[in-house]
Enzyme design. Structure first.
Site, PDB file in Angstrom:
ATOM      1  N   GLU A 108       0.827  -1.205   0.000  1.00 11.65           N
ATOM      2  CA  GLU A 108       0.000   0.000   0.000  1.00 11.65           C
ATOM      3  C   GLU A 108       0.864   1.260   0.000  1.00 11.65           C
ATOM      4  OE1 GLU A 108      -3.862  -1.914   2.316  1.00 11.65           O
ATOM      5  OE2 GLU A 108      -2.308  -0.869   3.462  1.00 11.65           O
ATOM      6  N   GLU A 125      -3.394 -10.057   4.480  1.00  7.94           N
ATOM      7  CA  GLU A 125      -4.368  -9.718   5.523  1.00  7.94           C
ATOM      8  C   GLU A 125      -5.516 -10.717   5.602  1.00  7.94           C
ATOM      9  OE1 GLU A 125      -2.423  -5.713   4.536  1.00  7.94           O
ATOM     10  OE2 GLU A 125      -2.915  -7.582   3.507  1.00  7.94           O
TER      11      GLU A 125
END
Length: 260
Positions: free
Chosen positions: A111, A131
C-alpha cells in the site's frame, strides 16, 4: 536506537529509506517520523521529487509491525500527519513520488508503494496482501488496487493473499519497470533527476486534477479545470512558468522553470 528513516538529498531529490531490520515494518512511531519527513518534502520548494525504498535486499516493507502491535501499538493509534507510512493521507502532496521496491512489499508495504506515482521493482521483488489470512482487511489496497489493474486479478490477490512477482506486476501495469537489483536505485535516481528538471507547477496541477477527478464526472472535472477551480491550476495559469514555457517553445530553447 538507530533512526528508522534515512534520507539523502541531492539536486532537488530526496531519497527516503525505511531502515528497520529485519523486515522494515512500520510501527506508530516510525509512521509519525515518515509523516514529518514527507511533510517536509511537500513544504520545501527546493525539494522536487522523492524516492521511497527499503534498506537491505529482502524487504521493501513488511507493512504493519505486528510485534509492536502485540506490545501495545493500537491499530487505530496515532499514525501521524500523513496516516500510515506518512504519505497516504498527507493533504496536498502534489510532488512526484517514486517507489523503488527492492524486495518483498507485504500488506501495508505494498500500500505504501501504491501511494507513489511511479513504481520501479527489482526483479527479485514480490507483492502480496496476506491480511485475508489474518482475518482482517487490506483497507488501502482494497480501495486502490482494483483501479490500478484488472478488477478480477485485483480481487484474486485481495481474496487469496497469494504473492505476485515483479514481472507479473509489470505485466498488469502495477509496476512501471522491472530492474536488476543492483541497478534499481540508479534507475530511480535517473528518473528522479529527469522529473526534478521539469515544471513543478505542472506536476502539482496534474496530481491534484488526477486525484480530485476520481470522484467527479469527466465533464464536471473539465469544467473545474477551465474555470480554474483547482488551486494548483489557478496558480499554474497565473504563473511566470506558464509564460516561460510558451516563450521557450517559441524561441526553440530549453525552459527555465522557477516554480512561480
Amino acid at each position: 536506537m538507530s533512526k528508522p528513516i534515512k534520507t539523502r538529498i541531492e539536486a532537488g531529490v530526496i531519497e527516503v529509506t525505511l531502515d528497520r531490520p529485519q523486515a522494515n515494518a512500520i510501527d506508530l512511531a516510525t509512521s509519525r517520523v515518515m509523516g514529518e519527513t514527507f511533510k517536509r518534502f511537500r513544504d520545501d520548494p527546493a525539494l522536487r521529487v522523492a524516492i521511497v525504498t527499503g534498506a537491505g535486499g529482502k524487504f521493501f516493507c513488511a507493512g504493519w509491525d505486528l510485534k509492536a502491535a502485540a506490545e501495545g501499538d493500537a491499530v487505530d493509534g496515532d499514525y501521524g500527519c500523513g496516516g500510515f507510512g506518512g504519505m497516504q493521507e498527507l493533504p496536498d502532496l502534489n510532488k512526484p513520488l517514486i517507489a523503488a521496491v527492492n524486495g518483498m512489499a507485504v500488506g501495508g508495504g505494498w500500500e505504501l508503494a501504491l501511494s507513489c506515482d511511479l513504481i520501479l521493482a527489482a526483479r527479485t521483488a514480490t507483492f502480496l496482501l496476506p491480511e485475508i489470512r489474518a482475518g482482517t482487511l487490506a483497507d488501502a489496497a482494497s480501495i486502490k488496487l482494483p483501479k490500478r489493474m484488472p478488477y478480477h486479478v485485483a480481487m484474486e490477490l485481495l481474496l487469496t493473499g497469494r504473492s505476485m512477482d515483479a514481472d507479473e506486476a509489470c505485466r498488469w501495469g502495477v509496476v512501471n519497470e522491472v530492474v536488476e537489483p543492483a541497478g534499481l536505485l540508479d534507475r530511480a535516481w535517473e528518473i528522479a533527476r529527469l522529473l526534478a528538471s521539469g515544471p513543478p507547477l505542472v506536476y502539482a496541477a496534474t496530481k491534484e486534477v488526477v486525484r480530485e477527478s476520481e470522484v467527479l464526472r469527466a465533464q464536471d472535472a473539465l469544467k473545474r479545470v477551465g474555470k480554474r477551480q483547482f488551486p494548483t491550476v489557478e496558480r499554474l495559469y497565473a504563473s511566470e512558468d506558464q509564460q516561460e514555457g510558451a516563450r521557450a517553445f517559441a524561441e526553440k530553447r530549453e525552459p527555465r522553470w522557477k516554480g512561480r
